[in-house]
Design an enzyme around this catalytic site. Structure first.
Site, PDB file in Angstrom:
ATOM      1  N   GLY A   1     -21.348   0.979 -37.871  1.00 59.72           N
ATOM      2  CA  GLY A   1     -20.042   0.890 -37.209  1.00 59.72           C
ATOM      3  C   GLY A   1     -19.342  -0.367 -37.696  1.00 59.72           C
ATOM      4  O   GLY A   1     -18.513  -0.336 -38.612  1.00 59.72           O
TER       5      GLY A   1
ATOM      6  N   ARG B   1      -0.491  -2.866   0.945  1.00 62.15           N
ATOM      7  CA  ARG B   1      -1.746  -3.007   1.697  1.00 62.15           C
ATOM      8  C   ARG B   1      -1.663  -4.217   2.634  1.00 62.15           C
ATOM      9  O   ARG B   1      -1.328  -5.326   2.201  1.00 62.15           O
ATOM     10  CB  ARG B   1      -2.904  -3.208   0.719  1.00 62.15           C
ATOM     11  CG  ARG B   1      -4.243  -3.444   1.376  1.00 62.15           C
ATOM     12  CD  ARG B   1      -4.744  -2.208   2.064  1.00 62.15           C
ATOM     13  NE  ARG B   1      -6.077  -2.400   2.614  1.00 62.15           N
ATOM     14  CZ  ARG B   1      -6.705  -1.489   3.339  1.00 62.15           C
ATOM     15  NH1 ARG B   1      -6.121  -0.330   3.621  1.00 62.15           N
ATOM     16  NH2 ARG B   1      -7.921  -1.737   3.786  1.00 62.15           N
TER      17      ARG B   1
ATOM     18  N   ILE C   1      -7.988  -6.184  -6.618  1.00 61.48           N
ATOM     19  CA  ILE C   1      -6.847  -6.207  -5.685  1.00 61.48           C
ATOM     20  C   ILE C   1      -6.847  -4.943  -4.814  1.00 61.48           C
ATOM     21  O   ILE C   1      -6.432  -4.977  -3.656  1.00 61.48           O
ATOM     22  CB  ILE C   1      -5.522  -6.376  -6.479  1.00 61.48           C
ATOM     23  CG1 ILE C   1      -5.434  -7.810  -7.023  1.00 61.48           C
ATOM     24  CG2 ILE C   1      -4.303  -6.038  -5.608  1.00 61.48           C
ATOM     25  CD1 ILE C   1      -4.282  -8.065  -7.993  1.00 61.48           C
ATOM     26  N   HIS C   2      -7.347  -3.845  -5.360  1.00 64.03           N
ATOM     27  CA  HIS C   2      -7.421  -2.592  -4.582  1.00 64.03           C
ATOM     28  C   HIS C   2      -8.613  -2.575  -3.622  1.00 64.03           C
ATOM     29  O   HIS C   2      -8.743  -1.632  -2.833  1.00 64.03           O
ATOM     30  CB  HIS C   2      -7.532  -1.380  -5.514  1.00 64.03           C
ATOM     31  CG  HIS C   2      -6.233  -0.934  -6.107  1.00 64.03           C
ATOM     32  ND1 HIS C   2      -5.595  -1.617  -7.123  1.00 64.03           N
ATOM     33  CD2 HIS C   2      -5.439   0.129  -5.834  1.00 64.03           C
ATOM     34  CE1 HIS C   2      -4.484  -0.973  -7.460  1.00 64.03           C
ATOM     35  NE2 HIS C   2      -4.357   0.075  -6.692  1.00 64.03           N
TER      36      HIS C   2
ATOM     37  N   GLY D   1     -11.928  -1.668  -1.934  1.00 66.87           N
ATOM     38  CA  GLY D   1     -12.710  -0.424  -2.002  1.00 66.87           C
ATOM     39  C   GLY D   1     -11.928   0.703  -2.638  1.00 66.87           C
ATOM     40  O   GLY D   1     -12.505   1.576  -3.310  1.00 66.87           O
TER      41      GLY D   1
ATOM     42  N   GLU E   1     -11.904   0.318 -33.566  1.00 67.22           N
ATOM     43  CA  GLU E   1     -11.222  -0.341 -34.697  1.00 67.22           C
ATOM     44  C   GLU E   1     -11.662  -1.797 -34.848  1.00 67.22           C
ATOM     45  O   GLU E   1     -10.868  -2.674 -35.179  1.00 67.22           O
ATOM     46  CB  GLU E   1      -9.699  -0.205 -34.580  1.00 67.22           C
ATOM     47  CG  GLU E   1      -9.286   1.262 -34.648  1.00 67.22           C
ATOM     48  CD  GLU E   1      -7.836   1.486 -34.960  1.00 67.22           C
ATOM     49  OE1 GLU E   1      -7.249   0.664 -35.669  1.00 67.22           O
ATOM     50  OE2 GLU E   1      -7.309   2.498 -34.502  1.00 67.22           O
TER      51      GLU E   1
ATOM     52  N   THR F   1     -14.900  -4.397 -33.029  1.00 71.04           N
ATOM     53  CA  THR F   1     -15.187  -5.009 -31.718  1.00 71.04           C
ATOM     54  C   THR F   1     -14.539  -6.403 -31.638  1.00 71.04           C
ATOM     55  O   THR F   1     -14.111  -6.967 -32.653  1.00 71.04           O
ATOM     56  CB  THR F   1     -16.714  -5.172 -31.545  1.00 71.04           C
ATOM     57  OG1 THR F   1     -17.179  -6.036 -32.599  1.00 71.04           O
ATOM     58  CG2 THR F   1     -17.430  -3.834 -31.624  1.00 71.04           C
ATOM     59  N   SER F   2     -14.579  -6.964 -30.429  1.00 76.89           N
ATOM     60  CA  SER F   2     -14.057  -8.337 -30.271  1.00 76.89           C
ATOM     61  C   SER F   2     -14.820  -9.319 -31.149  1.00 76.89           C
ATOM     62  O   SER F   2     -14.237 -10.251 -31.711  1.00 76.89           O
ATOM     63  CB  SER F   2     -14.166  -8.783 -28.807  1.00 76.89           C
ATOM     64  OG  SER F   2     -13.195  -8.132 -28.036  1.00 76.89           O
ATOM     65  N   GLU F   3     -16.132  -9.083 -31.270  1.00 76.33           N
ATOM     66  CA  GLU F   3     -16.935  -9.993 -32.112  1.00 76.33           C
ATOM     67  C   GLU F   3     -16.448  -9.920 -33.565  1.00 76.33           C
ATOM     68  O   GLU F   3     -16.340 -10.946 -34.248  1.00 76.33           O
ATOM     69  CB  GLU F   3     -18.426  -9.609 -32.046  1.00 76.33           C
ATOM     70  CG  GLU F   3     -19.103  -9.890 -30.705  1.00 76.33           C
ATOM     71  CD  GLU F   3     -18.784  -8.854 -29.627  1.00 76.33           C
ATOM     72  OE1 GLU F   3     -18.120  -7.836 -29.931  1.00 76.33           O
ATOM     73  OE2 GLU F   3     -19.188  -9.071 -28.476  1.00 76.33           O
TER      74      GLU F   3
HETATM   75  C1  FAD Z   1     -13.847   6.484 -28.064  1.00 80.01           C
HETATM   76  C2  FAD Z   1     -14.119   6.029 -29.454  1.00 80.01           C
HETATM   77  C3  FAD Z   1     -13.290   6.458 -30.487  1.00 80.01           C
HETATM   78  C4  FAD Z   1     -13.563   6.083 -31.803  1.00 80.01           C
HETATM   79  N1  FAD Z   1     -12.794   6.602 -32.812  1.00 80.01           N
HETATM   80  C5  FAD Z   1     -13.173   6.382 -34.108  1.00 80.01           C
HETATM   81  C6  FAD Z   1     -12.504   7.049 -35.171  1.00 80.01           C
HETATM   82  O1  FAD Z   1     -11.554   7.809 -34.952  1.00 80.01           O
HETATM   83  N2  FAD Z   1     -12.950   6.840 -36.439  1.00 80.01           N
HETATM   84  C7  FAD Z   1     -13.989   6.014 -36.726  1.00 80.01           C
HETATM   85  O2  FAD Z   1     -14.347   5.882 -37.895  1.00 80.01           O
HETATM   86  N3  FAD Z   1     -14.639   5.357 -35.725  1.00 80.01           N
HETATM   87  C8  FAD Z   1     -14.262   5.529 -34.429  1.00 80.01           C
HETATM   88  N4  FAD Z   1     -14.932   4.887 -33.406  1.00 80.01           N
HETATM   89  C9  FAD Z   1     -16.047   4.012 -33.736  1.00 80.01           C
HETATM   90  C10 FAD Z   1     -15.790   2.531 -33.477  1.00 80.01           C
HETATM   91  O3  FAD Z   1     -14.874   2.028 -34.410  1.00 80.01           O
HETATM   92  C11 FAD Z   1     -17.149   1.816 -33.505  1.00 80.01           C
HETATM   93  O4  FAD Z   1     -17.859   2.224 -32.352  1.00 80.01           O
HETATM   94  C12 FAD Z   1     -17.011   0.304 -33.550  1.00 80.01           C
HETATM   95  O5  FAD Z   1     -16.493  -0.117 -34.790  1.00 80.01           O
HETATM   96  C13 FAD Z   1     -18.355  -0.403 -33.287  1.00 80.01           C
HETATM   97  O6  FAD Z   1     -19.360   0.110 -34.102  1.00 80.01           O
HETATM   98  P1  FAD Z   1     -20.773   0.531 -33.437  1.00 80.01           P
HETATM   99  O7  FAD Z   1     -20.477   1.395 -32.281  1.00 80.01           O
HETATM  100  O8  FAD Z   1     -21.649   1.052 -34.502  1.00 80.01           O
HETATM  101  O9  FAD Z   1     -21.368  -0.832 -32.881  1.00 80.01           O
HETATM  102  P2  FAD Z   1     -22.264  -1.879 -33.724  1.00 80.01           P
HETATM  103  O10 FAD Z   1     -21.587  -2.184 -35.000  1.00 80.01           O
HETATM  104  O11 FAD Z   1     -23.657  -1.388 -33.757  1.00 80.01           O
HETATM  105  O12 FAD Z   1     -22.166  -3.158 -32.791  1.00 80.01           O
HETATM  106  C14 FAD Z   1     -23.035  -3.359 -31.659  1.00 80.01           C
HETATM  107  C15 FAD Z   1     -22.765  -4.773 -31.143  1.00 80.01           C
HETATM  108  O13 FAD Z   1     -23.112  -5.725 -32.151  1.00 80.01           O
HETATM  109  C16 FAD Z   1     -22.020  -6.559 -32.440  1.00 80.01           C
HETATM  110  N5  FAD Z   1     -22.025  -6.939 -33.864  1.00 80.01           N
HETATM  111  C17 FAD Z   1     -22.185  -6.141 -34.932  1.00 80.01           C
HETATM  112  N6  FAD Z   1     -22.084  -6.859 -36.077  1.00 80.01           N
HETATM  113  C18 FAD Z   1     -21.841  -8.145 -35.704  1.00 80.01           C
HETATM  114  C19 FAD Z   1     -21.628  -9.368 -36.414  1.00 80.01           C
HETATM  115  N7  FAD Z   1     -21.620  -9.415 -37.748  1.00 80.01           N
HETATM  116  N8  FAD Z   1     -21.400 -10.494 -35.689  1.00 80.01           N
HETATM  117  C20 FAD Z   1     -21.406 -10.459 -34.336  1.00 80.01           C
HETATM  118  N9  FAD Z   1     -21.602  -9.326 -33.608  1.00 80.01           N
HETATM  119  C21 FAD Z   1     -21.814  -8.191 -34.283  1.00 80.01           C
HETATM  120  C22 FAD Z   1     -20.798  -5.734 -32.096  1.00 80.01           C
HETATM  121  O14 FAD Z   1     -19.651  -6.543 -31.896  1.00 80.01           O
HETATM  122  C23 FAD Z   1     -21.276  -5.027 -30.842  1.00 80.01           C
HETATM  123  O15 FAD Z   1     -21.145  -5.877 -29.743  1.00 80.01           O
HETATM  124  C24 FAD Z   1     -14.652   5.216 -32.081  1.00 80.01           C
HETATM  125  C25 FAD Z   1     -15.450   4.743 -31.031  1.00 80.01           C
HETATM  126  C26 FAD Z   1     -15.210   5.159 -29.747  1.00 80.01           C
HETATM  127  C27 FAD Z   1     -16.131   4.675 -28.654  1.00 80.01           C
END
Ligand code: FAD
Length: 381
Positions: free
Chosen positions: A131, A268, A337-338, A340, A363, A365-367
């Site tokens: 991912g 409320r 704020i809501h 229960g 797209e 993660t925050s990391e």
């Molecule tokens: C509802 C939904 C829709 C989505 N739609 C699409 C889509 O249309 N197309 C597509 O291609 N993907 C899609 N995704 C996938 C999404 O982009 C990935 O889930 C995301 O990029 C995270 O990858 P992962 O789930 O494999 O987590 P991982 O990469 O396994 O990460 C797990 C944890 O490890 C942390 N981590 C990983 N590497 C590092 C690093 N180098 N430094 C610090 N922390 C790290 C991450 O931040 C996270 O907290 C979708 C996901 C969801 C849930």
């Protein structure tokens, strides 16, 4: 520097807001509970230009600006973040990739039905074991005469079951690492492509998410999208723009949660007065309103720079990071704020709280956003 929206932007916001209130709001809970992707909504979204927001008129799009795009996504997310996610995936990933890197014939063939809402788009990068580390993918595309043969599987793909035009990234030269990844357009119905498991999700449940499987899927050689070996580099550029869309989604979601919290705080009563008269509640509302404005400004700034043709890797990551983490905080406070009533489905607070978590994951993660921001800062003089 002019912070005022244009008259056209004010009208656009009002139009999309009214549409969302009329066509989406009455169904939000039902779609969420049933995990129902509202395909009936697609032609209505298309009528407003929302299926080809930034696609040029030549291909049937609405040719709106990057800031207009943010306004559209925000207003949809304010009412239903799941619908906004679908629209963002279709426009900001699939159509955007074809628009940026497709040749004339590919644009004509694929962008036109996408922009008209006749076909839904999907964009498939993520795999079960890759991912964040997207370049670690395993799906391959092997050249066989006049065809490419794709084998592998993609995970968590928005519109994985309903998308008819799928942009797929695959390895074409394993030895070349990330420079050995290429992009392809695959049409639903091609033998060897199928949808896998539909995900049963915490939030964003009305947005279709599933695996997409490729089993010796043969596609004509001219469905290579962009140059061979450039798929990963191009993907990073698509994500620079896509992240602005997720930031806008987070801003809109936070706005919806904030408005719900404000309305509830006014009605409320506790200890003989509206809870809005307690300072503890007022500070939550004040912080929420302030953070949402800051997130909106970061998002519009990234969109403005993109519109001027600048590379926005840093600005997009900052906007996505700040807006998504703001939205998580605002949605949390909205539940608080809501009281229960924030914990039950009769009020919208619990749904915002569930939906919002995707914004800190999808797209990048925050990391990963922090990693991108730090790399950008450290690479500058
Ligand atoms: C509802 C939904 C829709 C989505 N739609 C699409 C889509 O249309 N197309 C597509 O291609 N993907 C899609 N995704 C996938 C999404 O982009 C990935 O889930 C995301 O990029 C995270 O990858 P992962 O789930 O494999 O987590 P991982 O990469 O396994 O990460 C797990 C944890 O490890 C942390 N981590 C990983 N590497 C590092 C690093 N180098 N430094 C610090 N922390 C790290 C991450 O931040 C996270 O907290 C979708 C996901 C969801 C849930």
């Amino acid at each position: 520097m002019d912070f005022r929206p244009t008259d056209e932007q004010t009208l656009l916001r009002r139009t999309v807001r009214e549409f969302a209130e009329r066509e989406i709001r009455p169904h939000v809970r039902e779609w969420d509970e049933a995990q129902h992707f509202p395909s009936d909504l697609v032609p209505k979204l298309a009528q407003l230009g929302l299926m080809g927001i930034q696609i040029s008129e030549q291909y049937g799009g609405a040719a709106m600006s990057a800031i207009d795009y943010c306004i559209c996504i925000e207003e949809l997310a304010r009412v239903d973040p799941a619908v906004a996610l679908s629209v963002a995936g279709h426009n900001g990933l699939c159509a955007s990739h074809i628009n940026l890197f497709g040749n004339e014939a590919q644009k004509e063939k694929y962008l036109t039905p996408l922009a008209r809402g006749e076909k839904l788009g999907a964009w498939a990068l993520t795999e079960s074991t890759s991912g964040s580390d997207a370049a670690g993918m395993r799906t391959t595309a092997v050249r066989a005469g006049a065809c490419w043969v794709l084998t592998g599987s993609k995970t968590f793909i928005t519109h994985g079951r309903v998308g008819e035009v799928i942009v797929v990234m695959a390895i074409t030269d394993r030895a070349a690492g990330s420079k050995g990844i290429s992009a392809f357009v695959v049409e639903r119905g091609t033998p060897g492509v199928s949808a896998g498991k539909k995900e049963d999700k915490l939030g964003m449940r009305a947005s279709d998410t599933s695996e997409v499987l490729f089993d010796n899927c043969r596609i004509p050689a001219d469905q290579l999208l962009g140059a061979e070996g450039q798929g990963f580099v191009n993907t990073m550029q698509v994500l620079d723009a896509g992240r602005i869309g997720i930031a806008a989604l987070a801003v809109g979601l936070a706005q919806g949660a904030y408005e719900a919290a404000l309305a509830y705080a006014r009605e409320r009563k506790a200890f003989g007065k509206p809870i809005s008269q307690f300072q503890a509640i007022q500070w939550k509302l004040a912080d929420a309103a302030t953070r949402i404005e800051a997130a909106r400004l970061l998002t519009y700034r990234a969109a403005y720079l993109k519109e001027r043709g600048q590379r926005t890797t840093l600005e997009s990551a900052m906007a996505k990071l700040y807006a998504s983490e703001t939205a998580v905080k605002v949605s949390d406070d909205c539940v608080q704020i809501h009281g229960g009533y924030g914990f039950v489905k009769d009020y919208p607070a619990e749904k915002y709280f569930r939906d919002v978590k995707l914004t800190t994951i999808g797209e990048g993660t925050s990391e990963i956003q922090r990693l991108v921001i730090a790399r950008q800062l450290l690479s500058r003089a």
